[in-house]
Design a protein around this motif. Sequence first.
Motif, short mmCIF file in Angstrom:
data_model
loop_
_atom_site.label_atom_id
_atom_site.label_comp_id
_atom_site.label_asym_id
_atom_site.label_seq_id
_atom_site.Cartn_x
_atom_site.Cartn_y
_atom_site.Cartn_z
N VAL A 35 38.00 64.17 55.20
CA VAL A 35 39.06 63.86 54.23
C VAL A 35 38.84 62.46 53.69
CG1 VAL A 35 41.55 63.60 53.88
CG2 VAL A 35 40.67 65.34 55.46
N PRO A 36 38.90 62.28 52.35
CA PRO A 36 38.75 60.93 51.81
C PRO A 36 39.79 59.98 52.40
CG PRO A 36 38.65 62.55 50.06
CD PRO A 36 39.08 63.29 51.31
N VAL A 37 39.35 58.84 52.86
CA VAL A 37 40.25 57.86 53.47
C VAL A 37 41.25 57.36 52.44
CG1 VAL A 37 40.36 55.58 54.54
CG2 VAL A 37 38.54 57.18 55.18
N ASP A 38 42.51 57.30 52.84
CA ASP A 38 43.59 56.76 52.03
C ASP A 38 43.97 57.61 50.83
OD1 ASP A 38 43.99 54.55 53.64
OD2 ASP A 38 42.60 53.31 52.53
N CYS A 43 29.69 55.13 46.97
CA CYS A 43 29.76 55.71 48.31
C CYS A 43 31.21 56.03 48.64
CB CYS A 43 29.19 54.74 49.34
SG CYS A 43 27.49 54.23 49.00
N GLY A 44 31.55 57.30 48.70
CA GLY A 44 32.90 57.69 49.06
C GLY A 44 33.05 57.75 50.57
N VAL A 45 34.13 57.19 51.09
CA VAL A 45 34.36 57.13 52.53
C VAL A 45 35.20 58.33 52.95
CG1 VAL A 45 35.37 55.79 54.41
CG2 VAL A 45 34.24 54.62 52.51
N ALA A 81 35.12 50.73 59.68
CA ALA A 81 36.04 51.72 60.24
C ALA A 81 37.31 51.04 60.74
CB ALA A 81 35.36 52.49 61.37
N THR A 82 37.15 49.88 61.40
CA THR A 82 38.31 49.13 61.89
C THR A 82 39.19 48.69 60.73
OG1 THR A 82 37.04 48.34 63.79
CG2 THR A 82 39.04 47.11 63.21
N ALA A 83 38.57 48.22 59.65
CA ALA A 83 39.34 47.79 58.48
C ALA A 83 40.10 48.94 57.85
CB ALA A 83 38.41 47.15 57.46
N LEU A 84 39.53 50.16 57.95
CA LEU A 84 40.17 51.34 57.38
C LEU A 84 41.18 51.96 58.33
CD1 LEU A 84 37.02 53.00 55.79
CD2 LEU A 84 38.87 51.86 54.57
N GLY A 85 41.17 51.55 59.60
CA GLY A 85 42.10 52.11 60.57
C GLY A 85 41.70 53.47 61.06
N VAL A 86 40.37 53.75 61.11
CA VAL A 86 39.89 55.03 61.61
C VAL A 86 38.86 54.76 62.70
CG1 VAL A 86 40.30 56.23 59.43
CG2 VAL A 86 38.07 55.15 59.84
N ASN A 122 43.09 51.76 49.22
CA ASN A 122 44.49 51.48 49.53
C ASN A 122 44.61 50.70 50.83
OD1 ASN A 122 45.42 53.12 47.31
ND2 ASN A 122 44.81 54.89 48.54
N SER A 123 43.49 50.51 51.52
CA SER A 123 43.47 49.70 52.73
C SER A 123 43.11 48.27 52.36
CB SER A 123 42.45 50.27 53.73
OG SER A 123 42.85 51.55 54.17
N ASP A 124 42.79 47.46 53.35
CA ASP A 124 42.53 46.04 53.16
C ASP A 124 41.14 45.85 52.55
OD1 ASP A 124 42.19 43.33 53.30
OD2 ASP A 124 43.00 43.14 55.33
N THR A 125 41.07 45.65 51.23
CA THR A 125 39.77 45.50 50.57
C THR A 125 39.06 44.22 51.01
OG1 THR A 125 40.88 44.52 48.65
CG2 THR A 125 40.35 46.86 48.54
N VAL A 126 39.82 43.19 51.37
CA VAL A 126 39.21 41.95 51.85
C VAL A 126 38.46 42.22 53.15
CG1 VAL A 126 39.63 39.62 52.71
CG2 VAL A 126 40.88 40.47 50.71
N ALA A 127 39.12 42.92 54.08
CA ALA A 127 38.49 43.23 55.37
C ALA A 127 37.26 44.10 55.18
CB ALA A 127 39.49 43.91 56.29
N ILE A 128 37.33 45.07 54.27
CA ILE A 128 36.18 45.95 54.01
C ILE A 128 35.02 45.14 53.45
CG2 ILE A 128 35.33 47.93 52.69
CD1 ILE A 128 38.25 48.97 52.72
N ALA A 129 35.30 44.27 52.48
CA ALA A 129 34.25 43.46 51.88
C ALA A 129 33.62 42.54 52.91
CB ALA A 129 34.82 42.65 50.72
N GLU A 130 34.43 41.92 53.76
CA GLU A 130 33.89 41.01 54.77
C GLU A 130 33.08 41.76 55.82
OE1 GLU A 130 37.20 37.41 54.46
OE2 GLU A 130 37.38 38.90 56.06
#
Length: 379
Positions: free
Chosen positions: A287-290, A280-282, A245-250, A364-372
Amino acid sequence: MLRRSLITPTVLLAIVVLSGCTVGSPVEPTGSVAPTPVAASIYTCDDIAALDVVAPVFVTADGTAPTPIAAIQPAYALTEYAVPALGGLSCSWRVGPAITNPMYDSVGSDWAYVSVKVVPGGADSWTPYVVGDGFSLGDGPSDAPMTLVGIEAATGCSYDSGCLISAPVGDDWVEIVLSTRWYGLDGGYYSGLTPDAILAQMQPLAASVFTALTDAQPGQLVWPAVELVEREPDCTGALGSQDIATALGVDSFEYEVWPVASGSTSFENYVAQRTGVFRCGVRADGVPVDLMAAGIPGTSVMVGYDLAGLVDTMVSTPDSQALPTIALEGAVEGEHAVQICSDIGPFCIMIFSLGQSAYQVESNSDTVAIAEAIIAHTR
């Protein structure tokens, strides 16, 4: 890392029993056992399509006939690499420069690939494509059915996707695809050739593949496969983390399980179904993120249990090794990651291995942060 089950032909050794002799009249042999022939070796790409059969596919309008090289066309979808995991055979050849980013390509580039994919057990699920502006997901007859060595195949070309020959051969689903740069079929490598002419150049390759598969001896079509364990799709188990959630900004989010393979049966959908991958859709506040006004997909995570070896292929096999690799925090030795980004926006795709599984993050957000965040939560 992966649990692979390698099935090899069994070679039976015949024991010839020699008859003994007694004093007096010789005893006639009661019979003999012929030696069992040694099983033929498992097919390789060279066995189903020699280079001199592949080469005519790449003849240009002016008669130029470059020598192709074996190379896997880089792709941005995990399932594009999944055929070997199903105990199938995946072969590919290229002329021209290698692709370095499958999400975009220079108009000035001049390349072409042809691939042959064979999935055992897929013939009963085979569905032909409808070919128009692009290959559809397979819900009717093709533009130009073709009979090769007694096998009816679906064929067709589209200006943005290339050309296709697809057929059920014995027990196998066979897919042969020729591709060149986007919107390049009529102005790129094959400029000056009609779709019918290109398909005609592909016919010897298809006939060679079909004949080899039809004439195969028992055991020649048994390739290594991944031991896939069927599991229920569970987005929260591996992905439930506040760090995401933090990586997505929500503040918070929820997952919606999407089938990777939906709609009509196509080769890609069939492979996805067989591998058991799920998406898995976020969604945040429903509303779909991004989700952008331009229609670019929001954030989603694809999960492929037991498919970590596919990422190994992406970072080790020409030309896939040209994909941009990245080091992820929390990854251990033997785990790999590639990140493919658009050149016209923030959208990126991250594909990485984690233990025995593979993940594909699109955002469209930080895929590196999401993966980590996924790695941290799982570990």
